[in-house]
Design a protein around this motif. Sequence first.
Motif, PDB file in Angstrom:
ATOM      1  N   PRO A 122       0.824  -1.210   0.000  1.00 29.58           N
ATOM      2  CA  PRO A 122       0.000   0.000   0.000  1.00 29.58           C
ATOM      3  C   PRO A 122       0.861   1.263   0.000  1.00 29.58           C
ATOM      4  O   PRO A 122       1.968   1.274   0.538  1.00 29.58           O
ATOM      5  CB  PRO A 122      -0.804  -0.120   1.302  1.00 29.58           C
ATOM      6  N   LYS A 123       0.335   2.313  -0.622  1.00 31.10           N
ATOM      7  CA  LYS A 123       1.019   3.610  -0.639  1.00 31.10           C
ATOM      8  C   LYS A 123       0.328   4.540   0.344  1.00 31.10           C
ATOM      9  O   LYS A 123      -0.854   4.864   0.185  1.00 31.10           O
ATOM     10  CB  LYS A 123       0.997   4.195  -2.049  1.00 31.10           C
ATOM     11  N   LEU A 124       1.065   4.967   1.360  1.00 35.46           N
ATOM     12  CA  LEU A 124       0.531   5.852   2.402  1.00 35.46           C
ATOM     13  C   LEU A 124       0.987   7.275   2.121  1.00 35.46           C
ATOM     14  O   LEU A 124       2.190   7.534   1.970  1.00 35.46           O
ATOM     15  CB  LEU A 124       1.031   5.392   3.771  1.00 35.46           C
ATOM     16  N   CYS A 140      -4.509   6.203   1.683  1.00 36.98           N
ATOM     17  CA  CYS A 140      -3.831   4.933   1.423  1.00 36.98           C
ATOM     18  C   CYS A 140      -4.472   4.302   0.195  1.00 36.98           C
ATOM     19  O   CYS A 140      -5.700   4.244   0.086  1.00 36.98           O
ATOM     20  CB  CYS A 140      -3.970   4.012   2.635  1.00 36.98           C
ATOM     21  N   LEU A 150      -8.880  -2.049   3.509  1.00 38.60           N
ATOM     22  CA  LEU A 150      -7.762  -1.207   3.939  1.00 38.60           C
ATOM     23  C   LEU A 150      -8.014  -0.724   5.357  1.00 38.60           C
ATOM     24  O   LEU A 150      -9.111  -0.263   5.680  1.00 38.60           O
ATOM     25  CB  LEU A 150      -7.600  -0.016   3.003  1.00 38.60           C
ATOM     26  N   LEU A 152      -6.329   1.744   8.342  1.00 35.20           N
ATOM     27  CA  LEU A 152      -5.319   2.724   8.748  1.00 35.20           C
ATOM     28  C   LEU A 152      -5.060   2.575  10.236  1.00 35.20           C
ATOM     29  O   LEU A 152      -5.993   2.532  11.035  1.00 35.20           O
ATOM     30  CB  LEU A 152      -5.810   4.136   8.429  1.00 35.20           C
ATOM     31  N   CYS A 193      -0.607   1.519   6.985  1.00 36.43           N
ATOM     32  CA  CYS A 193      -1.843   1.024   6.385  1.00 36.43           C
ATOM     33  C   CYS A 193      -1.687  -0.459   6.082  1.00 36.43           C
ATOM     34  O   CYS A 193      -0.636  -0.897   5.610  1.00 36.43           O
ATOM     35  CB  CYS A 193      -2.114   1.817   5.108  1.00 36.43           C
ATOM     36  N   SER A 204       1.887  -1.149   4.537  1.00 34.73           N
ATOM     37  CA  SER A 204       2.657  -0.057   3.950  1.00 34.73           C
ATOM     38  C   SER A 204       3.880   0.230   4.814  1.00 34.73           C
ATOM     39  O   SER A 204       4.015  -0.294   5.925  1.00 34.73           O
ATOM     40  CB  SER A 204       1.800   1.206   3.864  1.00 34.73           C
TER      41      SER A 204
END
Length: 228
Positions: A122-124, A140, A150, A152, A193, A204
């Motif tokens: 994942p890209k946070l 995210c 997802l 957080l 995430c 992430s």
Amino acid sequence: MFVLIWATLLFSVRVSDAETDPPTEPILSMSSEVTEGQTITISCTVESFPQSTLTLMKINTNNQVEIIPENNLNPRPINSISHTFTVTSADAGWYFCRAQNTEGSKYSKQKKLVVKYPPTEPKLSMSSEVTEGQTITISCTVESFPQSTLTLMKINTNPQSLKSTENNIYSRPINSLYHTFTVTSSDAGWYFCCAQNTEGSKDSKKKELVVKSSVLVQICPGPGEDQK
């Protein structure tokens, strides 16, 4: 002699008729749902004379037609074609087959290949330093199929904790997540995430949120100045 000539002519007519057969509708055989890393075969067969040139094609995510290169196809008998490969997520899409000979051409029905794969990392996205009272958004995103849930998370900054505690502050089953809030000093800490679907899970990288205090500066009056 007459009988021999008549038989020869009859045979010639039948051969001539056979040579003018365009392709029937090709039959495309393939799996409909597979897992990334699985090896599958897509095959296509047709009836025609003379034999047809068979072409396997795929409609990509941009709705463009891609032709499967000939060097990726297996040796084939007359009027059949097969493509064996190890599936990646990029192979998902709609496939169909075209048969063509000197008498015409025909397309098969389209079939969809669904590829299941675990979440990528994942890209946070978030600010690294903010002021108390400021409104920020932490987002995210992830790629997966089926879609991931997802979550957080924030790591507890209590220095007495021997083990980090994860507080689920926002979660939903879709491949993107946004959490907008007004920052307080208690929001400082490390965030990450987690993405999870039926095929696996992935976290992430962790990112730190530094919260600066909002200090009210009061100027005291000098000697002889009136206090208001």
